[in-house]
Design a protein around this motif. Sequence first.
Motif, PDB file in Angstrom:
ATOM      1  N   PHE A  22       0.862  -1.182   0.000  1.00 23.27           N
ATOM      2  CA  PHE A  22       0.000   0.000   0.000  1.00 23.27           C
ATOM      3  C   PHE A  22       0.899   1.232   0.000  1.00 23.27           C
ATOM      4  CE2 PHE A  22      -3.007  -3.058   1.654  1.00 23.27           C
ATOM      5  CZ  PHE A  22      -4.244  -2.611   1.229  1.00 23.27           C
ATOM      6  N   TYR A  44      -5.685  -2.597   8.058  1.00 21.37           N
ATOM      7  CA  TYR A  44      -6.504  -3.313   7.073  1.00 21.37           C
ATOM      8  C   TYR A  44      -7.619  -4.036   7.813  1.00 21.37           C
ATOM      9  CZ  TYR A  44      -7.720  -6.352   3.132  1.00 21.37           C
ATOM     10  OH  TYR A  44      -8.385  -7.000   2.109  1.00 21.37           O
ATOM     11  N   ASP A  54      -8.745  -7.303  12.171  1.00 16.29           N
ATOM     12  CA  ASP A  54      -8.036  -6.085  11.763  1.00 16.29           C
ATOM     13  C   ASP A  54      -6.529  -6.321  11.868  1.00 16.29           C
ATOM     14  OD1 ASP A  54     -10.530  -5.022  11.544  1.00 16.29           O
ATOM     15  OD2 ASP A  54     -10.258  -3.468  13.064  1.00 16.29           O
ATOM     16  N   VAL A  95      -9.535   0.045   4.247  1.00 19.80           N
ATOM     17  CA  VAL A  95      -8.225   0.346   4.822  1.00 19.80           C
ATOM     18  C   VAL A  95      -8.345   1.683   5.542  1.00 19.80           C
ATOM     19  CG1 VAL A  95      -7.316   1.498   2.734  1.00 19.80           C
ATOM     20  CG2 VAL A  95      -5.727   0.504   4.419  1.00 19.80           C
TER      21      VAL A  95
END
Length: 205
Positions: A22, A44, A54, A95
């Motif tokens: 990312f 995430y 998470d 996200v």
Amino acid sequence: MAKVQLCNITVMDNPSPFLNPFQFEITFECIEELKEDLEWKMIYVGSAESEEYDQVLDSVFVGPIPEGKHMFVFQADPPNVSRIPENDALGVTVVLLTCSYRAQEFIRVGYFINNEYSDPELKENPPIPTQFDKVTRNILASEPRVTRFKINWEEPTSVNGQEPGPSENTDAIVAESSMQLNNESGAAVPSFNENSNSWATMECS
């Protein structure tokens, strides 16, 4: 008044293979010098059903920070696929980018993500287990959900020689709309624009 204003976030390398890092280019402005670091986190959301899935992809400390505008690229590895429930591997998820000062979160930015196979045959008949090396990640960059929290920006004052702990974020101020995976009726999230790759822009006040 908040001493940090988020000016712009650019989603980079989007869309991209699921297993790519990312990357977000973040621009923010400090209205006065901050003597301590800002902590940025990238999270995430592995499942809408439970926070248990998470994953904090990375956290970075930035500072001390002088007055003025600043920009940096926040990059993190993709999530650990073994921790994502099979039923939530494909489709829409989220996200989150958060920023805290003295352990007090003051802003949270959420983006919807659509994970799907680019191959029409795999899209029609998705294999189990999910073949993440063939999945494409597309972040809905044009519609960030921004939530701001009121925190104590001032120097902590000691009480009887003891430093107080960080204040809690009890007063949430929603700047645009708070992040929600589902609405109260349980309906699915809004449809995803697969061709969206525009900037997520938040004007400084």
